[in-house]
Design a protein around this motif. Structure first.
Motif, PDB file in Angstrom:
ATOM      1  N   ILE A   1       0.858  -1.172   0.000  1.00  0.00           N
ATOM      2  CA  ILE A   1       0.000   0.000   0.000  1.00  0.00           C
ATOM      3  C   ILE A   1       0.902   1.233   0.000  1.00  0.00           C
ATOM      4  O   ILE A   1       1.568   1.523   0.993  1.00  0.00           O
ATOM      5  CB  ILE A   1      -0.929   0.016   1.231  1.00  0.00           C
ATOM      6  N   LEU A   2       0.928   1.929  -1.124  1.00  0.00           N
ATOM      7  CA  LEU A   2       1.772   3.117  -1.232  1.00  0.00           C
ATOM      8  C   LEU A   2       1.015   4.403  -0.940  1.00  0.00           C
ATOM      9  O   LEU A   2       1.622   5.439  -0.737  1.00  0.00           O
ATOM     10  CB  LEU A   2       2.399   3.193  -2.625  1.00  0.00           C
ATOM     11  N   THR A   3      -0.296   4.329  -0.919  1.00  0.00           N
ATOM     12  CA  THR A   3      -1.074   5.521  -0.608  1.00  0.00           C
ATOM     13  C   THR A   3      -1.147   5.690   0.910  1.00  0.00           C
ATOM     14  O   THR A   3      -1.164   4.715   1.647  1.00  0.00           O
ATOM     15  CB  THR A   3      -2.499   5.416  -1.169  1.00  0.00           C
ATOM     16  N   MET A   4      -1.165   6.930   1.335  1.00  0.00           N
ATOM     17  CA  MET A   4      -1.206   7.213   2.766  1.00  0.00           C
ATOM     18  C   MET A   4      -2.651   7.443   3.171  1.00  0.00           C
ATOM     19  O   MET A   4      -3.201   8.520   2.956  1.00  0.00           O
ATOM     20  CB  MET A   4      -0.354   8.442   3.074  1.00  0.00           C
ATOM     21  N   ASN A   5      -3.277   6.430   3.726  1.00  0.00           N
ATOM     22  CA  ASN A   5      -4.653   6.523   4.201  1.00  0.00           C
ATOM     23  C   ASN A   5      -4.648   7.238   5.551  1.00  0.00           C
ATOM     24  O   ASN A   5      -3.882   6.899   6.440  1.00  0.00           O
ATOM     25  CB  ASN A   5      -5.229   5.114   4.321  1.00  0.00           C
ATOM     26  N   ARG A   6      -5.504   8.213   5.706  1.00  0.00           N
ATOM     27  CA  ARG A   6      -5.536   8.999   6.951  1.00  0.00           C
ATOM     28  C   ARG A   6      -5.813   8.137   8.180  1.00  0.00           C
ATOM     29  O   ARG A   6      -5.324   8.422   9.256  1.00  0.00           O
ATOM     30  CB  ARG A   6      -6.564  10.108   6.859  1.00  0.00           C
ATOM     31  N   SER A   7      -6.601   7.096   8.010  1.00  0.00           N
ATOM     32  CA  SER A   7      -6.907   6.249   9.167  1.00  0.00           C
ATOM     33  C   SER A   7      -5.691   5.439   9.609  1.00  0.00           C
ATOM     34  O   SER A   7      -5.612   5.026  10.754  1.00  0.00           O
ATOM     35  CB  SER A   7      -8.073   5.317   8.854  1.00  0.00           C
ATOM     36  N   TYR A   8      -4.749   5.225   8.716  1.00  0.00           N
ATOM     37  CA  TYR A   8      -3.535   4.483   9.058  1.00  0.00           C
ATOM     38  C   TYR A   8      -2.355   5.390   9.368  1.00  0.00           C
ATOM     39  O   TYR A   8      -1.287   4.916   9.736  1.00  0.00           O
ATOM     40  CB  TYR A   8      -3.122   3.552   7.922  1.00  0.00           C
ATOM     41  N   LEU A   9      -2.527   6.681   9.197  1.00  0.00           N
ATOM     42  CA  LEU A   9      -1.412   7.612   9.341  1.00  0.00           C
ATOM     43  C   LEU A   9      -0.773   7.530  10.728  1.00  0.00           C
ATOM     44  O   LEU A   9       0.449   7.458  10.848  1.00  0.00           O
ATOM     45  CB  LEU A   9      -1.876   9.045   9.059  1.00  0.00           C
ATOM     46  N   PHE A  10      -1.578   7.500  11.779  1.00  0.00           N
ATOM     47  CA  PHE A  10      -1.028   7.436  13.134  1.00  0.00           C
ATOM     48  C   PHE A  10      -0.312   6.104  13.367  1.00  0.00           C
ATOM     49  O   PHE A  10       0.793   6.083  13.909  1.00  0.00           O
ATOM     50  CB  PHE A  10      -2.128   7.636  14.176  1.00  0.00           C
ATOM     51  N   ALA A  11      -0.934   5.004  12.954  1.00  0.00           N
ATOM     52  CA  ALA A  11      -0.324   3.685  13.154  1.00  0.00           C
ATOM     53  C   ALA A  11       0.986   3.557  12.395  1.00  0.00           C
ATOM     54  O   ALA A  11       1.972   3.028  12.925  1.00  0.00           O
ATOM     55  CB  ALA A  11      -1.291   2.584  12.718  1.00  0.00           C
ATOM     56  N   ILE A  12       0.998   4.045  11.162  1.00  0.00           N
ATOM     57  CA  ILE A  12       2.222   3.971  10.361  1.00  0.00           C
ATOM     58  C   ILE A  12       3.325   4.820  11.000  1.00  0.00           C
ATOM     59  O   ILE A  12       4.453   4.361  11.182  1.00  0.00           O
ATOM     60  CB  ILE A  12       1.957   4.431   8.916  1.00  0.00           C
ATOM     61  N   SER A  13       2.991   6.052  11.347  1.00  0.00           N
ATOM     62  CA  SER A  13       3.980   6.954  11.948  1.00  0.00           C
ATOM     63  C   SER A  13       4.508   6.405  13.265  1.00  0.00           C
ATOM     64  O   SER A  13       5.721   6.427  13.524  1.00  0.00           O
ATOM     65  CB  SER A  13       3.363   8.335  12.179  1.00  0.00           C
ATOM     66  N   TYR A  14       3.613   5.905  14.077  1.00  0.00           N
ATOM     67  CA  TYR A  14       3.987   5.360  15.388  1.00  0.00           C
ATOM     68  C   TYR A  14       4.918   4.157  15.232  1.00  0.00           C
ATOM     69  O   TYR A  14       5.981   4.095  15.846  1.00  0.00           O
ATOM     70  CB  TYR A  14       2.712   4.982  16.137  1.00  0.00           C
ATOM     71  N   ALA A  15       4.518   3.208  14.388  1.00  0.00           N
ATOM     72  CA  ALA A  15       5.313   2.000  14.204  1.00  0.00           C
ATOM     73  C   ALA A  15       6.669   2.297  13.578  1.00  0.00           C
ATOM     74  O   ALA A  15       7.697   1.758  14.012  1.00  0.00           O
ATOM     75  CB  ALA A  15       4.545   0.997  13.343  1.00  0.00           C
ATOM     76  N   VAL A  16       6.675   3.157  12.585  1.00  0.00           N
ATOM     77  CA  VAL A  16       7.937   3.477  11.903  1.00  0.00           C
ATOM     78  C   VAL A  16       8.872   4.235  12.844  1.00  0.00           C
ATOM     79  O   VAL A  16      10.070   3.943  12.892  1.00  0.00           O
ATOM     80  CB  VAL A  16       7.665   4.256  10.599  1.00  0.00           C
ATOM     81  N   CYS A  17       8.346   5.178  13.605  1.00  0.00           N
ATOM     82  CA  CYS A  17       9.193   5.922  14.539  1.00  0.00           C
ATOM     83  C   CYS A  17       9.759   5.018  15.631  1.00  0.00           C
ATOM     84  O   CYS A  17      10.935   5.120  15.976  1.00  0.00           O
ATOM     85  CB  CYS A  17       8.419   7.070  15.169  1.00  0.00           C
ATOM     86  N   LEU A  18       8.925   4.148  16.164  1.00  0.00           N
ATOM     87  CA  LEU A  18       9.420   3.233  17.198  1.00  0.00           C
ATOM     88  C   LEU A  18      10.483   2.294  16.657  1.00  0.00           C
ATOM     89  O   LEU A  18      11.534   2.104  17.266  1.00  0.00           O
ATOM     90  CB  LEU A  18       8.269   2.414  17.786  1.00  0.00           C
ATOM     91  N   LYS A  19      10.211   1.710  15.504  1.00  0.00           N
ATOM     92  CA  LYS A  19      11.100   0.681  14.970  1.00  0.00           C
ATOM     93  C   LYS A  19      12.370   1.254  14.357  1.00  0.00           C
ATOM     94  O   LYS A  19      13.442   0.689  14.526  1.00  0.00           O
ATOM     95  CB  LYS A  19      10.339  -0.156  13.922  1.00  0.00           C
ATOM     96  N   LEU A  20      12.257   2.355  13.637  1.00  0.00           N
ATOM     97  CA  LEU A  20      13.407   2.850  12.889  1.00  0.00           C
ATOM     98  C   LEU A  20      14.158   3.993  13.563  1.00  0.00           C
ATOM     99  O   LEU A  20      15.258   4.330  13.138  1.00  0.00           O
ATOM    100  CB  LEU A  20      12.965   3.292  11.488  1.00  0.00           C
ATOM    101  N   ILE A  21      13.586   4.568  14.617  1.00  0.00           N
ATOM    102  CA  ILE A  21      14.271   5.660  15.312  1.00  0.00           C
ATOM    103  C   ILE A  21      14.533   5.307  16.771  1.00  0.00           C
ATOM    104  O   ILE A  21      15.665   5.344  17.241  1.00  0.00           O
ATOM    105  CB  ILE A  21      13.469   6.976  15.215  1.00  0.00           C
ATOM    106  N   LEU A  22      13.473   4.962  17.501  1.00  0.00           N
ATOM    107  CA  LEU A  22      13.620   4.734  18.936  1.00  0.00           C
ATOM    108  C   LEU A  22      14.417   3.459  19.251  1.00  0.00           C
ATOM    109  O   LEU A  22      15.296   3.478  20.120  1.00  0.00           O
ATOM    110  CB  LEU A  22      12.246   4.684  19.611  1.00  0.00           C
TER     111      LEU A  22
END
Length: 129
Positions: free
Chosen positions: A36-57
């Motif tokens: 899924i390459l489109t950014m669905n607003r309903s998934y925006l928080f989940a995507i941002s949260y998961a990516v930040c935790l996994k790839l930054i934190l």
């Protein structure tokens, strides 16, 4: 098996080898079908949260632990590299099999993989330099 010096031979080895050879391509095909390459607003928080935790934190925590315990060299580089990699494609398969939100998982895997193309070289370059 290495410590006990026990080897697997014959048909059992062949069977396990065939299963192992098919697992990765099938996993990649199923994830590819769910990209899924489109950014669905309903998934925006989940995507941002998961990516930040996994790839930054997670790499940041790993980096701090490596410094705290004074771990250097190859072991430290491997630990940091493993903490930098994106979410595994198997998570998509598991979410579909167990009735989870497979669309959100596909988006997390897709965007995490795309962002990790930039984050891994930056983090590993910072560690090596």
């Amino acid at each position: 098996m290495q410590l006990a010096d026990i080897g697997i031979n014959g048909p059992v080895y062949d069977y396990m080898h065939y299963l192992g050879s098919a697992a990765s391509p099938l996993s990649l095909m199923s994830v590819g079908a769910g990209l899924i390459l489109t950014m669905n607003r309903s998934y925006l928080f989940a995507i941002s949260y998961a990516v930040c935790l996994k790839l930054i934190l997670l790499p940041l925590i790993t980096f701090c632990l490596l410094l705290t315990f004074d771990i250097t060299g190859t072991y430290a580089s491997i630990a940091l590299l493993y903490s930098c990699v994106p979410c595994a494609g198997n998570a998509y398969i598991l979410s579909r099999q167990m009735g989870g939100d497979s669309h959100a998982m596909a988006a997390i895997i897709t965007w995490g993989t795309l962002i990790s193309v930039l984050s891994i070289p930056m983090i590993m370059g910072f560690w090596i330099v």
